[in-house]
Motif scaffolding. Structure first.
Motif, PDB file in Angstrom:
ATOM      1  N   GLN A  39      29.268 102.385  77.276  1.00  0.00           N
ATOM      2  CA  GLN A  39      28.958 103.748  77.679  1.00  0.00           C
ATOM      3  C   GLN A  39      27.721 104.264  76.951  1.00  0.00           C
ATOM      4  N   LEU A  40      26.946 105.077  77.627  1.00  0.00           N
ATOM      5  CA  LEU A  40      25.728 105.623  77.036  1.00  0.00           C
ATOM      6  C   LEU A  40      26.050 106.740  76.055  1.00  0.00           C
ATOM      7  N   ASP A  41      25.462 106.682  74.867  1.00  0.00           N
ATOM      8  CA  ASP A  41      25.546 107.814  73.957  1.00  0.00           C
ATOM      9  C   ASP A  41      24.320 108.697  74.173  1.00  0.00           C
ATOM     10  N   LYS A  45      21.203 107.841  76.727  1.00  0.00           N
ATOM     11  CA  LYS A  45      20.872 108.661  77.894  1.00  0.00           C
ATOM     12  C   LYS A  45      19.390 109.051  77.882  1.00  0.00           C
ATOM     13  N   GLN A  46      18.881 109.359  76.697  1.00  0.00           N
ATOM     14  CA  GLN A  46      17.469 109.707  76.583  1.00  0.00           C
ATOM     15  C   GLN A  46      16.593 108.502  76.894  1.00  0.00           C
ATOM     16  N   VAL A  48      17.350 105.986  78.870  1.00  0.00           N
ATOM     17  CA  VAL A  48      17.409 105.765  80.317  1.00  0.00           C
ATOM     18  C   VAL A  48      16.481 106.722  81.045  1.00  0.00           C
ATOM     19  N   GLU A  49      16.484 107.979  80.641  1.00  0.00           N
ATOM     20  CA  GLU A  49      15.639 108.982  81.297  1.00  0.00           C
ATOM     21  C   GLU A  49      14.163 108.618  81.153  1.00  0.00           C
ATOM     22  N   THR A  89      25.969  99.758  83.653  1.00  0.00           N
ATOM     23  CA  THR A  89      25.925 101.165  83.244  1.00  0.00           C
ATOM     24  C   THR A  89      24.508 101.702  83.325  1.00  0.00           C
ATOM     25  N   ALA A  93      22.884 104.489  85.892  1.00  0.00           N
ATOM     26  CA  ALA A  93      22.225 105.663  85.322  1.00  0.00           C
ATOM     27  C   ALA A  93      20.797 105.797  85.849  1.00  0.00           C
ATOM     28  N   ALA A  97      19.250 108.843  87.954  1.00  0.00           N
ATOM     29  CA  ALA A  97      18.051 109.536  87.489  1.00  0.00           C
ATOM     30  C   ALA A  97      16.933 109.533  88.522  1.00  0.00           C
TER      31      ALA A  97
END
Length: 227
Positions: A39-41, A45-46, A48-49, A89, A93, A97
Motif C-alpha cells: 500500500q502507498l504511504d 503517493k507523492q 506516484v503523482e 498498486t 494509482a 492520476a
C-alpha cells in the motif's frame, strides 16, 4: 516463466503468465514502500503523482513499464508475489492520476532478485517500484512483433529511426573496413536499408509505421549479431 498483469479498459488487472522477455526501460521514477506492504504511504503517493505528471507530459508512443521489487527479507516466492502486488498498486494509482490505461504496457516483479542496496536486512530503498518507458524489443523474430501504434508517427519516432539509421550506417562501414562480412555486416545493411526507408517517409504516409517496425526489428537483429 514470469507472471505479469494485463491492464484492460475496465481498469481491472488480470493475472497472466508469459515467457520471459527482457524489457529495457528508461526509468522515470521510483515509488518506495513500507516493510511487507503493498500500500502507498504519504511519500509513495507523492512519488506516484510526480511520475504521473511526467508521463502525461512526454506524449510518448512507448509503453509504460512498471516493475516491483522487495528487500531481501523473506522467501523468493513470497517476495515475487509482493513485488507484483506493489507494481499493480502503482499501476492503478497512475491510472487514477490520469495516465491513460493504454499506456500501461508491462507490469512485472523482480522480487528480491535485483536488490538496489546489497544487504540482507530490511531496507526501504530496496522496497520499490520503478516506472519507465520501454525500449522497443531487445530482439525480434518478425517486424510484426514490434508494438508501435498507428498514431505514433511524429518527431519522437523519427528521431529514434534516424538514430538507428546513423548507427547502422556507421557499424556497416566499420565492419566493412575490418573485413568482417558475416551476419553482423549483413544485418547492418538490412537495418540501414529499412531505417533509411522509414526515415524518408513523411508522418502521413500509410507505410511510415510499417517501415519503422522493420527498422526497429532489423536494428535489434544487428545488436544481437554484434554480441
Amino acid at each position: 516463466m514470469r507472471q505479469c498483469i494485463q491492464v484492460v479498459r475496465s481498469f481491472l488487472f488480470l493475472a497472466c503468465v508469459i515467457l520471459p522477455v527482457s524489457v529495457a526501460a528508461e526509468v522515470f521514477g521510483t515509488v518506495n514502500f513500507n516493510f511487507d506492504s503493498d500500500q502507498l504511504d504519504a511519500q509513495g503517493k507523492q512519488q506516484v503523482e510526480e511520475i504521473a505528471q511526467r508521463l502525461k507530459s512526454v506524449n510518448s508512443y512507448k509503453p509504460t513499464v512498471v516493475v516491483g521489487y522487495t528487500d531481501a527479507v523473506g522467501s523468493t516466492g513470497y517476495n515475487q508475489d509482493l513485488g507484483l502486488r506493489r507494481a499493480n498498486t502503482v499501476a492503478r494509482a497512475l491510472v487514477a492520476a490520469g495516465v491513460s490505461v493504454d499506456e500501461i504496457g508491462n507490469i512485472s516483479s523482480r522480487g528480491k532478485t535485483d536488490l538496489l542496496i546489497a544487504v540482507t536486512t530490511a531496507d526501504r530503498r530496496n522496497r520499490r517500484v520503478t516506472v519507465g518507458l520501454a525500449e522497443i524489443l531487445a530482439a525480434c523474430r518478425s517486424y510484426r512483433e514490434v508494438q508501435i501504434p498507428d498514431t505514433a508517427a511524429g518527431d519522437e519516432l523519427q528521431a529514434d529511426v534516424l538514430q538507428r539509421l546513423n548507427t547502422a550506417t556507421s557499424q556497416r562501414a566499420q565492419l566493412q573496413n575490418s573485413g568482417r562480412n558475416g551476419p553482423a555486416f549483413q544485418m547492418a545493411g538490412a537495418a540501414r536499408e529499412d531505417c533509411g526507408k522509414a526515415a524518408g517517409l513523411d508522418a502521413g504516409s500509410i507505410r511510415k509505421i510499417e517501415y519503422s517496425k522493420r527498422c526497429f526489428c532489423s536494428f535489434a537483429r544487428l545488436e544481437a549479431a554484434l554480441q
